[in-house]
Design a protein around this motif. Structure first.
Motif: not given
Ligand SMILES: NC(=O)c1ccc[n+]([C@@H]2O[C@H](COP(=O)([O-])OP(=O)(O)OC[C@H]3O[C@@H](n4cnc5c(N)ncnc54)[C@H](O)[C@@H]3O)[C@@H](O)[C@H]2O)c1
Length: 340
Positions: A34, A65, A97, A121-122, A164
């Motif tokens: 992303d 999202e 995610g 990464t998150s 980060t």
């Molecule tokens: N598939 C599944 O089993 C499952 C389970 C739970 C949640 N989800 C989904 O996951 C999503 C939420 O997860 P999320 O919060 O990880 O999503 P995300 O991918 O939106 O990440 C959150 C934010 O953190 C940033 N980010 C991520 N890693 C980073 C890093 N190392 N350094 C700096 N910035 C970083 C991203 O750019 C984004 O802005 C939702 O869409 C939810 O529906 C899926």
């Protein structure tokens, strides 16, 4: 749907991930990340990760999202097809995610499904979203309603990348860890004994991996992972909360609905130990009210509803002992009204 039975879960620094990536038996890598991660890790991605003699097709999706839409799905998949791909191409998703849900749906549908891997990464993705092969984009009627099960071959986790991650996203990940503290005695004991976050991440991820191994398609045991999500998804939409925080409030709300005073005390203890108690001080419905019909509308559109009249709820008997119970939606509505 993936025919594979399990993903390989590895905890490695980026440099080591590169070796595993090089070893993938494909001459074409589709690399999707992303915009935030691209801005932060562009050099590392280029030098430490995809500097390879394989053909690389790269796609940068909008962060968060925003990528989980039909429009983004169409742009991305048409671009990849336009670049020339074959069924042995391997997709690598690097992100949280939302990004892996999106990229996973591309992998599940491109040329009727290609192999893929995730660099998670998150915090939320490391403990939950990257494991288990659920991939999806959102519908205007609700989250994750358009998707599939498509297990990644590899889930790579480098917890250094959390350095980060913005604080609000850390809090969201901790919210999802609250769920595991109730589902797994081991996770609870790690939190109680204040062990290092890296070990908590491993324990949560391994717990989910085991559950998924038993029931990939969520016909039985996997349903326990929806603990806190029935209302969590509704709260996420109604109050515009991050996923993990909404799940934590979804857990709290279930305990309130079912008068689980002791578990409410444990909830307070766990959130304090995880240092998210301040962010979870007062439930959003206390200031903004709770529109029961609206909440039930979201609950009804969620995937936990097994028919038009009833819903599978996940309750906790005691830590590490979840229970699934079917409840008539009318009875649930009465309980909710009594609580307001
Ligand atoms: N598939 C599944 O089993 C499952 C389970 C739970 C949640 N989800 C989904 O996951 C999503 C939420 O997860 P999320 O919060 O990880 O999503 P995300 O991918 O939106 O990440 C959150 C934010 O953190 C940033 N980010 C991520 N890693 C980073 C890093 N190392 N350094 C700096 N910035 C970083 C991203 O750019 C984004 O802005 C939702 O869409 C939810 O529906 C899926």
């Amino acid at each position: 749907m993936s025919s594979q039975i399990q993903s390989k879960l590895s905890f490695l620094p980026l440099k080591e991930i590169k070796k595993s990536l090089q070893a993938i038996d494909s001459d074409t890598i589709i690399f999707i990340t992303d915009s935030n991660l691209w801005d932060l890790y562009r050099d590392k991605i280029n030098l430490e990760l995809i500097e390879t003699d394989k053909k690389v097709i790269r796609w940068i999706a909008p962060a968060g999202e925003l990528c989980k839409t039909f429009g983004e799905y169409e742009k991305c998949i048409e671009y990849i097809i336009g670049q020339g791909v074959h069924r042995n191409a391997h997709l690598v998703a690097m992100g949280g995610g939302a990004l892996s849900d999106f990229a996973g749906l591309i992998a599940a549908t491109l040329l009727r499904g290609i192999n893929w891997s995730i660099i998670s990464t998150s915090l939320l993705a490391m403990v939950d979203a990257s494991i288990g092969g659920k991939v999806a984009i959102n519908s205007k009627f609700g989250k994750n309603l358009i998707g599939n099960f498509h297990l990644p071959q590899n889930v790579w986790i480098d917890s250094q990348m959390l350095s980060t991650l913005p604080k609000v996203e850390v809090t969201s990940g901790l919210g999802e860890i609250v769920k595991y503290a109730f589902l797994s005695k081991e996770v609870y004991s790690f939190i109680e004994n204040k062990v290092d976050l890296g070990l908590v991440i491993k324990e949560c991820a391994s717990f989910k991996q085991l559950v998924v191994e038993e029931d990939l398609l969520e016909s039985k045991k996997r349903k326990i992972l929806n603990f806190g999500h029935t209302f969590g998804h509704a709260f996420e939409r109604i109050y515009d909360l991050s996923h993990g925080v909404a799940v934590a409030w979804g857990i709290y709300y279930m305990f309130k609905l079912f008068d689980e005073d002791q578990l409410l005390e444990t909830f307070a203890k766990v959130t304090k130990l995880l240092k998210v108690n301040e962010q979870l001080q007062s439930p959003p419905w206390e200031h903004k009210g709770l529109d029961v019909d609206l909440a039930l509308d979201y609950v009804g559109k969620d995937k936990k509803v097994s028919d038009n009249k009833s819903i599978d709820l996940v309750l906790i008997d005691t830590i590490g002992v979840p229970r699934i119970t079917k409840m008539a939606i009318d009875d649930l509505k009465c309980k909710m009204i009594n609580l307001t």
